[in-house]
Design a protein around this motif. Structure first.
Motif, PDB file in Angstrom:
ATOM      1  N   PHE A   1      -2.132  -8.745  -5.816  1.00 51.64           N
ATOM      2  CA  PHE A   1      -2.612  -8.034  -7.002  1.00 51.64           C
ATOM      3  C   PHE A   1      -1.714  -8.316  -8.204  1.00 51.64           C
ATOM      4  CE2 PHE A   1      -4.581  -5.535  -3.602  1.00 51.64           C
ATOM      5  CZ  PHE A   1      -5.890  -5.461  -4.062  1.00 51.64           C
TER       6      PHE A   1
ATOM      7  N   TRP B   1       0.862  -1.187   0.000  1.00 45.96           N
ATOM      8  CA  TRP B   1       0.000   0.000   0.000  1.00 45.96           C
ATOM      9  C   TRP B   1       0.896   1.235   0.000  1.00 45.96           C
ATOM     10  CZ3 TRP B   1      -3.177   1.849   4.855  1.00 45.96           C
ATOM     11  CH2 TRP B   1      -3.902   2.990   4.524  1.00 45.96           C
TER      12      TRP B   1
ATOM     13  N   THR C   1      -7.502   1.198  -6.033  1.00 42.74           N
ATOM     14  CA  THR C   1      -8.487   0.138  -5.853  1.00 42.74           C
ATOM     15  C   THR C   1      -9.402   0.491  -4.688  1.00 42.74           C
ATOM     16  OG1 THR C   1      -8.765  -2.251  -5.605  1.00 42.74           O
ATOM     17  CG2 THR C   1      -7.008  -1.227  -4.317  1.00 42.74           C
ATOM     18  N   GLY C   2     -10.298  -0.401  -4.342  1.00 44.05           N
ATOM     19  CA  GLY C   2     -11.182  -0.201  -3.195  1.00 44.05           C
ATOM     20  C   GLY C   2     -10.801  -1.121  -2.061  1.00 44.05           C
ATOM     21  N   TRP C   3     -11.150  -0.730  -0.843  1.00 37.28           N
ATOM     22  CA  TRP C   3     -10.778  -1.539   0.308  1.00 37.28           C
ATOM     23  C   TRP C   3     -11.477  -2.902   0.309  1.00 37.28           C
ATOM     24  CZ3 TRP C   3      -6.525  -1.034   2.569  1.00 37.28           C
ATOM     25  CH2 TRP C   3      -5.926   0.221   2.740  1.00 37.28           C
TER      26      TRP C   3
ATOM     27  N   ALA D   1     -11.812  -4.855  -2.183  1.00 41.38           N
ATOM     28  CA  ALA D   1     -10.958  -5.775  -2.933  1.00 41.38           C
ATOM     29  C   ALA D   1      -9.761  -6.219  -2.108  1.00 41.38           C
ATOM     30  CB  ALA D   1     -10.491  -5.117  -4.231  1.00 41.38           C
ATOM     31  N   VAL D   2      -9.182  -5.288  -1.332  1.00 35.48           N
ATOM     32  CA  VAL D   2      -8.024  -5.627  -0.495  1.00 35.48           C
ATOM     33  C   VAL D   2      -8.434  -6.605   0.599  1.00 35.48           C
ATOM     34  CG1 VAL D   2      -6.192  -4.705   0.974  1.00 35.48           C
ATOM     35  CG2 VAL D   2      -7.017  -3.356  -0.967  1.00 35.48           C
TER      36      VAL D   2
ATOM     37  N   PRO E   1      -2.202   0.712  -9.249  1.00 34.53           N
ATOM     38  CA  PRO E   1      -3.617   0.977  -9.514  1.00 34.53           C
ATOM     39  C   PRO E   1      -4.353   1.415  -8.254  1.00 34.53           C
ATOM     40  CG  PRO E   1      -3.233  -1.377  -9.352  1.00 34.53           C
ATOM     41  CD  PRO E   1      -1.879  -0.724  -9.308  1.00 34.53           C
TER      42      PRO E   1
ATOM     43  N   GLY F   1       0.619  -3.192  -8.342  1.00 29.93           N
ATOM     44  CA  GLY F   1       0.198  -4.164  -9.335  1.00 29.93           C
ATOM     45  C   GLY F   1       1.241  -5.253  -9.530  1.00 29.93           C
TER      46      GLY F   1
ATOM     47  N   TYR G   1      -3.752   3.184  -3.298  1.00 23.05           N
ATOM     48  CA  TYR G   1      -2.871   2.789  -4.393  1.00 23.05           C
ATOM     49  C   TYR G   1      -2.090   1.555  -3.945  1.00 23.05           C
ATOM     50  CZ  TYR G   1      -3.943   7.185  -6.735  1.00 23.05           C
ATOM     51  OH  TYR G   1      -4.601   8.214  -7.370  1.00 23.05           O
TER      52      TYR G   1
ATOM     53  N   THR H   1      -9.071   5.784  -1.746  1.00 18.54           N
ATOM     54  CA  THR H   1      -8.949   4.791  -2.828  1.00 18.54           C
ATOM     55  C   THR H   1      -7.485   4.388  -2.877  1.00 18.54           C
ATOM     56  OG1 THR H   1      -8.728   6.603  -4.415  1.00 18.54           O
ATOM     57  CG2 THR H   1     -10.898   5.594  -4.196  1.00 18.54           C
TER      58      THR H   1
ATOM     59  N   THR I   1      -2.757  -7.560 -11.903  1.00 20.19           N
ATOM     60  CA  THR I   1      -3.021  -6.185 -12.341  1.00 20.19           C
ATOM     61  C   THR I   1      -1.793  -5.624 -13.034  1.00 20.19           C
ATOM     62  OG1 THR I   1      -4.470  -5.914 -10.419  1.00 20.19           O
ATOM     63  CG2 THR I   1      -3.802  -3.918 -11.588  1.00 20.19           C
TER      64      THR I   1
END
Length: 348
Positions: free
Chosen positions: A255, A226, A265-267, A269-270, A263, A237, A234, A232, A258
């Motif tokens: 990731f 991170w 992303t949203g939390w 997805a993490v 990229p 990838g 970063y 949002t 990717t």
């Protein structure tokens, strides 16, 4: 380029006069390549490099270089070229402690990217950049625009695949290799006629890398990197510098599928990927919410969603400076911290 030495100019004039006086049957000596007058005297000039699809030609070692990124600046300082650096920009962290003295009198043109006018105001004869965004229409200036004023530009090979700049709008198709960093060091050392300093720097980085990874067994642990932004985030990838660190240390980047380097992303997805380890960027700047390490940890542990991740529950964090997560000589510092983390885990 306008950094041709007086000695070279005088030699050219002498040979031109000699040619005028020669008959058709008289042998004409070839003009020897110019060499440095202030470096190691090894590089032969003019020197031409194919740099990310752009031909770069220097007639002599640059006298006044502007570095548009911290990564590039620290390479130049590591090569002992601080007396040639007339401006730096785009800093995410304090300079490396061992380079503080060298950097002390180097002007900082901007904490982030400077304007074209500010860069030109330093009267450079050479421009270096780590990221191609600086050398396009929406950046500091295009390479062609600098060339119009007689200034050559050099872009780090870590940002290139063939003639495409990744940070300038391209997309990686394969994992970044640390050899790209070594190519940058070798080429800059050649440009400034200090090749032995470049070789010594590379040898030191290679030795440190081997030591950092010696005995490290991440056992395929999953990891997310991170960089910045709590809104949002970063996250690294699958092909950039952070992915390279994961690959070299045996971790699996969650990731990895990717293509973009960082990229947004949203939390959700993490959290869904639930990595075993979180590598957190400790950025000494205030550009995005959560740039600093303590802000990241506070967010992760207080947010109802992110606090459910195993890495957060177990506080399995590795803190890296921003420059250590970018392709630079600090990539090795990042590997050392990752190696130390896993050695401590094994010892525990």
């Amino acid at each position: 380029m306008r950094i041709r030495t007086l000695a070279y100019a005088a030699l050219t004039a002498t040979l031109t006069a000699a040619l005028a006086g020669c008959g058709a049957s008289e042998p004409v000596p070839e003009e020897p390549a110019a060499t440095s007058t202030g470096g190691e005297g090894v590089t032969e000039y003019p020197l031409t490099l194919d740099n990310c699809g752009t031909e770069v030609t220097v007639d002599a070692p640059p006298e006044r270089v502007v570095s548009l990124d911290q990564n590039s600046t620290e390479i130049l300082l590591s090569l002992g070229l601080e007396d040639r650096v007339v401006g730096t920009a785009s800093w995410t962290d304090p300079v490396l402690p061992e380079l503080e003295a060298a950097n002390e009198d180097v002007p900082r043109l901007a904490d982030n990217a400077p304007t074209y006018e500010v860069a030109l105001g330093a009267d450079p004869d050479f421009i270096t950049a780590s990221f191609g965004r600086h050398l396009n229409e929406s950046g500091v200036a295009t390479r062609d625009r600098f060339a119009e004023t007689g200034i050559e530009t050099y872009l780090s090979p870590t940002d290139c695949e063939g003639d495409v700049s990744i940070n300038g709008g391209g997309t990686r198709t394969h994992l970044l290799d640390i050899e790209s960093l070594y190519t940058e060091i070798r080429e800059l050392a050649a440009v400034f006629d200090v090749p032995s300093r470049g070789d010594a720097l590379i040898a030191d980085l290679e030795e440190r890398t081997a030591e950092a990874l010696d005995g490290v067994d991440a056992e395929g642990a999953t990891v997310a990197f991170w960089f910045a932004d709590t809104r949002t985030p970063y996250m690294a990838g699958g092909y950039g510098s952070a992915a390279m660190l994961a690959d070299m240390s045996g971790m699996e980047n969650v990731f990895a599928g990717t293509a973009d380097d960082w990229p947004a992303t949203g939390w959700e997805a993490v959290v869904e990927k639930n990595p075993d380890v979180l590598v957190l960027g400790d950025l000494q700047r205030a550009r995005f919410p959560g740039d600093k390490l303590e802000e990241k940890i506070e967010f992760l542990e207080s947010d109802p969603l992110t606090s459910t991740m195993d890495a957060v529950k177990n506080k399995r964090y590795i803190a890296l400076h921003g420059a250590e997560m970018n392709p630079s000589i600090r990539s090795v510092d990042g590997l050392e911290k990752i190696g130390e983390f896993w050695k401590e885990q094994d010892a525990g």
